[in-house]
Design an enzyme around this catalytic site. Structure first.
Site, PDB file in Angstrom:
ATOM      1  CB  ALA A  73      -0.750  -0.117   1.418  1.00 22.72           C
ATOM      2  CE1 TYR A 140       6.685   5.408  -4.613  1.00 18.31           C
ATOM      3  CE2 TYR A 140       8.229   5.839  -6.687  1.00 18.31           C
ATOM      4  CZ  TYR A 140       7.508   4.701  -5.544  1.00 18.31           C
ATOM      5  OH  TYR A 140       7.128   3.244  -5.832  1.00 18.31           O
TER       6      TYR A 140
END
Ligand code: UDP
Length: 328
Positions: A73, A140
């Site tokens: 996730a 990220y």
């Protein structure tokens, strides 16, 4: 083993769920469905919840007598992470630390983590080895590197056994066409090219053809999602308390944007018009894995070694689900 697959309703997680079930494991999926799809999860396996709810995650781990956690996730779009870093640090770092705390409270000590080639940034030498310095160039990549570091520390202090699997470009779909890639909005190359073949887009825009690569377009290492899932299964069996494995998952072969478009033309029989666009910010010219270590440590070798066979599986999914999961 009883395994909690966190993010099991997403693209890579849902394929891992299939592979784990086929291998005889008992799987529970934990997902908040913010980007995942209920339809991607086999009936009866889904627990909906937030990872930041440490107590609920702990209860879930205890209720299902979980022995190992696989954590898929995360948000994974470079551009989005640049524009909204808070979203990425909250979701990829804070939520993951909460999950790790819940695991500590519940005494679960096996963890397989989805890491990424984005932790390497723009490497000077390709193919990329695990020893290549990790210097992310966007939020990220940083969020994933933060967790890799936390895992190393937790492992030493708390005896966690973990694997951080650094994916290159995940691609393709389950060969039976029942699950596949469905992002909204879609930003990945292969699904976008196949949307052109389906008549949903006019053309594909190639983000730059002036890179220092054989045909001028960016080169990536496309690895089939089921091969990734298989590597997770193998990593699970190699976990040792207090030890960490950091492994690249790629095929070791680079494919250019142009070669991908040509493979899609062959597979679909559609001319797929293309236009040349400017470079996309933050795109390194070439990212290809040296995947020797995963082979050595896990005995892992990708079954899908040419991009055409990967595209064929993606095409089967997109043809049978032209609107993604929304049609079913
Ligand atoms: N790409 C492209 N046009 C698109 C989408 C992607 O030319 O509409 C290129 C992109 O610049 C990169 C490669 O395709 O070189 C793979 O991009 P993708 O977003 O699929 O994965 P990434 O490498 O960013 O993880």
């Amino acid at each position: 083993m009883n395994i909690l697959v966190v993010g099991g309703a997403g693209y890579i997680g849902s394929h891992a769920v299939r592979v784990l079930i086929e291998a005889g494991h008992r799987v529970t999926v934990f997902d908040n469905l913010s980007r995942g799809h209920r339809e991607a999860v086999p009936m009866g396996l889904l627990v909906e919840g937030e990872l930041t709810d440490t107590q609920f995650v702990r209860e879930t781990l205890e209720r299902y007598e979980i022995e190992a956690v696989m954590h898929f996730a995360a948000f994974a779009l470079v551009n989005e992470s640049v524009n909204d870093p808070s979203l990425y640090y909250q979701n990829n770092v804070i939520a993951t630390l909460s999950l790790l705390d819940a695991m500590r409270l519940a005494g679960v000590k096996k963890f397989v983590f989805s890491s990424t080639t984005a932790t390497y940034g723009e490497p000077e030498i390709v193919p990329i080895r695990e020893t290549t310095p990790q210097k992310p160039i966007n939020p990220y990549g940083f969020t994933k590197l933060v967790i890799e570091q936390a895992l190393a520390d937790y492992s030493q202090a708390y005896g966690l056994g973990y694997a951080a699997l650094r994916y290159f470009n995940a691609a393709g779909a389950h060969p039976d066409g029942s699950i596949g890639e469905d992002h909204d909005p879609e930003s990945h190359l292969i699904p976008i090219v196949l949307q052109v073949a389906l008549g949903q887009r006019e053309q594909i825009t190639v983000f730059g053809d002036d890179y220092q690569t054989p045909d001028g377009t960016c080169v990536r290492d496309y690895v089939h999602v089921n091969d990734l899932a298989d590597a997770h299964l193998r990593a699970l069996n190699r976990l040792e308390p207090g030890k960490g494995l950091c492994l690249n998952l790629g095929t070791g072969h680079g494919t250019s944007v142009r070669e991908i478009i040509n493979a899609c033309r062959k597979v679909t029989g559609h001319p797929i018009p293309e236009e040349m666009g400017p470079r996309r910010e933050g795109d390194p010219s070439e990212l290809v894995a040296d995947a020797c270590l995963a082979k050595e440590v896990l005995g892992w070798e990708p079954k899908y070694t040419d991009v055409q066979s990967i595209v064929e599986t993606a095409w089967r999914w997109h043809q049978s689900h032209p609107q993604g999961y929304a049609t079913h």
